[in-house]
Design a protein around this motif. Structure first.
Motif, PDB file in Angstrom:
ATOM      1  N   GLN A  56     -11.993   6.475  61.192  1.00 17.49           N
ATOM      2  CA  GLN A  56     -11.294   7.758  61.225  1.00 17.49           C
ATOM      3  C   GLN A  56     -12.270   8.913  60.937  1.00 17.49           C
ATOM      4  O   GLN A  56     -13.213   8.756  60.172  1.00 17.49           O
ATOM      5  N   PRO A  57     -12.016  10.070  61.548  1.00 18.17           N
ATOM      6  CA  PRO A  57     -12.874  11.242  61.310  1.00 18.17           C
ATOM      7  C   PRO A  57     -12.994  11.610  59.829  1.00 18.17           C
ATOM      8  O   PRO A  57     -14.051  12.054  59.388  1.00 18.17           O
ATOM      9  N   ALA A  58     -11.923  11.401  59.072  1.00 12.86           N
ATOM     10  CA  ALA A  58     -11.963  11.743  57.646  1.00 12.86           C
ATOM     11  C   ALA A  58     -13.000  10.918  56.898  1.00 12.86           C
ATOM     12  O   ALA A  58     -13.466  11.328  55.832  1.00 12.86           O
ATOM     13  N   CYS A  59     -13.387   9.787  57.437  1.00 14.44           N
ATOM     14  CA  CYS A  59     -14.435   8.966  56.825  1.00 14.44           C
ATOM     15  C   CYS A  59     -15.792   9.206  57.488  1.00 14.44           C
ATOM     16  O   CYS A  59     -16.821   9.177  56.829  1.00 14.44           O
ATOM     17  N   LYS A  60     -15.763   9.433  58.776  1.00 17.96           N
ATOM     18  CA  LYS A  60     -17.021   9.618  59.497  1.00 17.96           C
ATOM     19  C   LYS A  60     -17.757  10.882  59.076  1.00 17.96           C
ATOM     20  O   LYS A  60     -18.979  10.902  58.985  1.00 17.96           O
ATOM     21  N   VAL A  61     -17.010  11.951  58.833  1.00 21.53           N
ATOM     22  CA  VAL A  61     -17.635  13.239  58.497  1.00 21.53           C
ATOM     23  C   VAL A  61     -18.443  13.157  57.204  1.00 21.53           C
ATOM     24  O   VAL A  61     -19.630  13.514  57.198  1.00 21.53           O
ATOM     25  N   PRO A  62     -17.852  12.691  56.095  1.00 24.36           N
ATOM     26  CA  PRO A  62     -18.661  12.612  54.866  1.00 24.36           C
ATOM     27  C   PRO A  62     -19.895  11.727  55.031  1.00 24.36           C
ATOM     28  O   PRO A  62     -20.978  12.073  54.556  1.00 24.36           O
ATOM     29  N   LEU A  63     -19.732  10.612  55.738  1.00 25.67           N
ATOM     30  CA  LEU A  63     -20.876   9.722  55.932  1.00 25.67           C
ATOM     31  C   LEU A  63     -21.960  10.403  56.769  1.00 25.67           C
ATOM     32  O   LEU A  63     -23.152  10.286  56.456  1.00 25.67           O
ATOM     33  N   ALA A  64     -21.565  11.121  57.800  1.00 24.53           N
ATOM     34  CA  ALA A  64     -22.540  11.811  58.650  1.00 24.53           C
ATOM     35  C   ALA A  64     -23.265  12.913  57.874  1.00 24.53           C
ATOM     36  O   ALA A  64     -24.487  13.049  57.961  1.00 24.53           O
ATOM     37  N   VAL A  65     -22.505  13.698  57.108  1.00 23.97           N
ATOM     38  CA  VAL A  65     -23.112  14.783  56.329  1.00 23.97           C
ATOM     39  C   VAL A  65     -24.104  14.228  55.319  1.00 23.97           C
ATOM     40  O   VAL A  65     -25.229  14.720  55.190  1.00 23.97           O
ATOM     41  N   LEU A  66     -23.695  13.188  54.608  1.00 25.97           N
ATOM     42  CA  LEU A  66     -24.581  12.608  53.593  1.00 25.97           C
ATOM     43  C   LEU A  66     -25.786  11.934  54.222  1.00 25.97           C
ATOM     44  O   LEU A  66     -26.882  11.962  53.667  1.00 25.97           O
ATOM     45  N   ASN A  67     -25.598  11.342  55.383  1.00 23.53           N
ATOM     46  CA  ASN A  67     -26.716  10.719  56.075  1.00 23.53           C
ATOM     47  C   ASN A  67     -27.729  11.767  56.515  1.00 23.53           C
ATOM     48  O   ASN A  67     -28.939  11.595  56.334  1.00 23.53           O
ATOM     49  N   MET A  68     -27.237  12.874  57.047  1.00 21.85           N
ATOM     50  CA  MET A  68     -28.130  13.946  57.502  1.00 21.85           C
ATOM     51  C   MET A  68     -28.859  14.601  56.332  1.00 21.85           C
ATOM     52  O   MET A  68     -30.002  15.031  56.479  1.00 21.85           O
ATOM     53  N   LYS A  70     -29.701  13.057  53.705  1.00 22.05           N
ATOM     54  CA  LYS A  70     -30.467  11.979  53.059  1.00 22.05           C
ATOM     55  C   LYS A  70     -30.057  11.781  51.595  1.00 22.05           C
ATOM     56  O   LYS A  70     -30.893  11.617  50.701  1.00 22.05           O
ATOM     57  N   ALA A  71     -28.753  11.797  51.368  1.00 17.72           N
ATOM     58  CA  ALA A  71     -28.219  11.606  50.017  1.00 17.72           C
ATOM     59  C   ALA A  71     -28.538  10.191  49.527  1.00 17.72           C
ATOM     60  O   ALA A  71     -28.546   9.236  50.300  1.00 17.72           O
ATOM     61  N   ARG A  72     -28.794  10.073  48.236  1.00 18.16           N
ATOM     62  CA  ARG A  72     -29.168   8.791  47.643  1.00 18.16           C
ATOM     63  C   ARG A  72     -28.080   7.733  47.804  1.00 18.16           C
ATOM     64  O   ARG A  72     -28.366   6.550  47.948  1.00 18.16           O
ATOM     65  N   VAL A  73     -26.829   8.157  47.783  1.00 15.28           N
ATOM     66  CA  VAL A  73     -25.717   7.215  47.877  1.00 15.28           C
ATOM     67  C   VAL A  73     -25.727   6.467  49.218  1.00 15.28           C
ATOM     68  O   VAL A  73     -25.201   5.368  49.318  1.00 15.28           O
ATOM     69  N   MET A  74     -26.366   7.041  50.222  1.00 14.87           N
ATOM     70  CA  MET A  74     -26.374   6.404  51.533  1.00 14.87           C
ATOM     71  C   MET A  74     -27.179   5.102  51.532  1.00 14.87           C
ATOM     72  O   MET A  74     -26.886   4.210  52.321  1.00 14.87           O
ATOM     73  N   LYS A  75     -28.150   4.985  50.678  1.00 18.46           N
ATOM     74  CA  LYS A  75     -28.890   3.719  50.584  1.00 18.46           C
ATOM     75  C   LYS A  75     -27.941   2.606  50.132  1.00 18.46           C
ATOM     76  O   LYS A  75     -27.926   1.520  50.702  1.00 18.46           O
ATOM     77  N   ARG A  76     -27.151   2.913  49.114  1.00 16.31           N
ATOM     78  CA  ARG A  76     -26.166   1.941  48.623  1.00 16.31           C
ATOM     79  C   ARG A  76     -25.139   1.633  49.714  1.00 16.31           C
ATOM     80  O   ARG A  76     -24.770   0.484  49.921  1.00 16.31           O
ATOM     81  N   TRP A  77     -24.688   2.677  50.407  1.00 18.80           N
ATOM     82  CA  TRP A  77     -23.697   2.492  51.464  1.00 18.80           C
ATOM     83  C   TRP A  77     -24.239   1.594  52.584  1.00 18.80           C
ATOM     84  O   TRP A  77     -23.562   0.691  53.053  1.00 18.80           O
ATOM     85  N   ARG A  78     -25.465   1.855  53.018  1.00 18.41           N
ATOM     86  CA  ARG A  78     -26.050   1.052  54.079  1.00 18.41           C
ATOM     87  C   ARG A  78     -26.202  -0.408  53.651  1.00 18.41           C
ATOM     88  O   ARG A  78     -25.988  -1.319  54.460  1.00 18.41           O
ATOM     89  N   THR A  79     -26.557  -0.627  52.402  1.00 20.70           N
ATOM     90  CA  THR A  79     -26.667  -1.999  51.890  1.00 20.70           C
ATOM     91  C   THR A  79     -25.320  -2.712  51.996  1.00 20.70           C
ATOM     92  O   THR A  79     -25.252  -3.862  52.452  1.00 20.70           O
ATOM     93  N   LEU A  80     -24.258  -2.033  51.601  1.00 17.36           N
ATOM     94  CA  LEU A  80     -22.928  -2.635  51.693  1.00 17.36           C
ATOM     95  C   LEU A  80     -22.483  -2.797  53.132  1.00 17.36           C
ATOM     96  O   LEU A  80     -21.830  -3.781  53.488  1.00 17.36           O
ATOM     97  N   ASP A  81     -22.826  -1.837  53.960  1.00 19.24           N
ATOM     98  CA  ASP A  81     -22.425  -1.867  55.369  1.00 19.24           C
ATOM     99  C   ASP A  81     -23.067  -3.049  56.084  1.00 19.24           C
ATOM    100  O   ASP A  81     -22.504  -3.582  57.020  1.00 19.24           O
ATOM    101  N   ASN A  82     -24.221  -3.467  55.606  1.00 19.53           N
ATOM    102  CA  ASN A  82     -24.925  -4.588  56.224  1.00 19.53           C
ATOM    103  C   ASN A  82     -24.648  -5.916  55.526  1.00 19.53           C
ATOM    104  O   ASN A  82     -25.206  -6.934  55.919  1.00 19.53           O
ATOM    105  N   ALA A  83     -23.812  -5.891  54.494  1.00 22.51           N
ATOM    106  CA  ALA A  83     -23.528  -7.119  53.734  1.00 22.51           C
ATOM    107  C   ALA A  83     -22.651  -8.059  54.525  1.00 22.51           C
ATOM    108  O   ALA A  83     -21.937  -7.736  55.383  1.00 22.51           O
TER     109      ALA A  83
END
Length: 83
Positions: A56-68, A70-83
């Protein structure tokens, strides 16, 4: 940052779901195959629900903003996303 807090919360929820083990199950020892099947169906339903929500866009937007940004939380998110 509000987006970082949101994604941290998502990470905690996903880690909690991934951390569920057979020890957490409250089933009688003589439970049969249908009980086992229902457990795995329910677990699959939880993961499918998370996957659908993340599309959903409500989830994609925060992830895209934080990814762009380079927020630290994105490292944790990517680790979980690949689990």
């Amino acid at each position: 940052n509000a987006y970082e807090e949101i994604v941290e919360d998502w990470c905690n929820q996903v880690e909690s779901l991934l951390g569920e083990t057979d020890d957490n199950r409250n089933e009688p020892d003589d439970a049969g195959p249908s009980t086992e099947l229902e457990y795995w169906r329910a677990r699959m339903g939880k993961f499918n629900s998370i996957t659908e929500q993340l599309k959903q866009p409500a989830c994609k937007v925060p992830l895209a903003v934080l990814n762009m940004s380079k927020a630290r939380v994105m490292k944790r998110w990517r680790t979980l996303d690949n689990a």
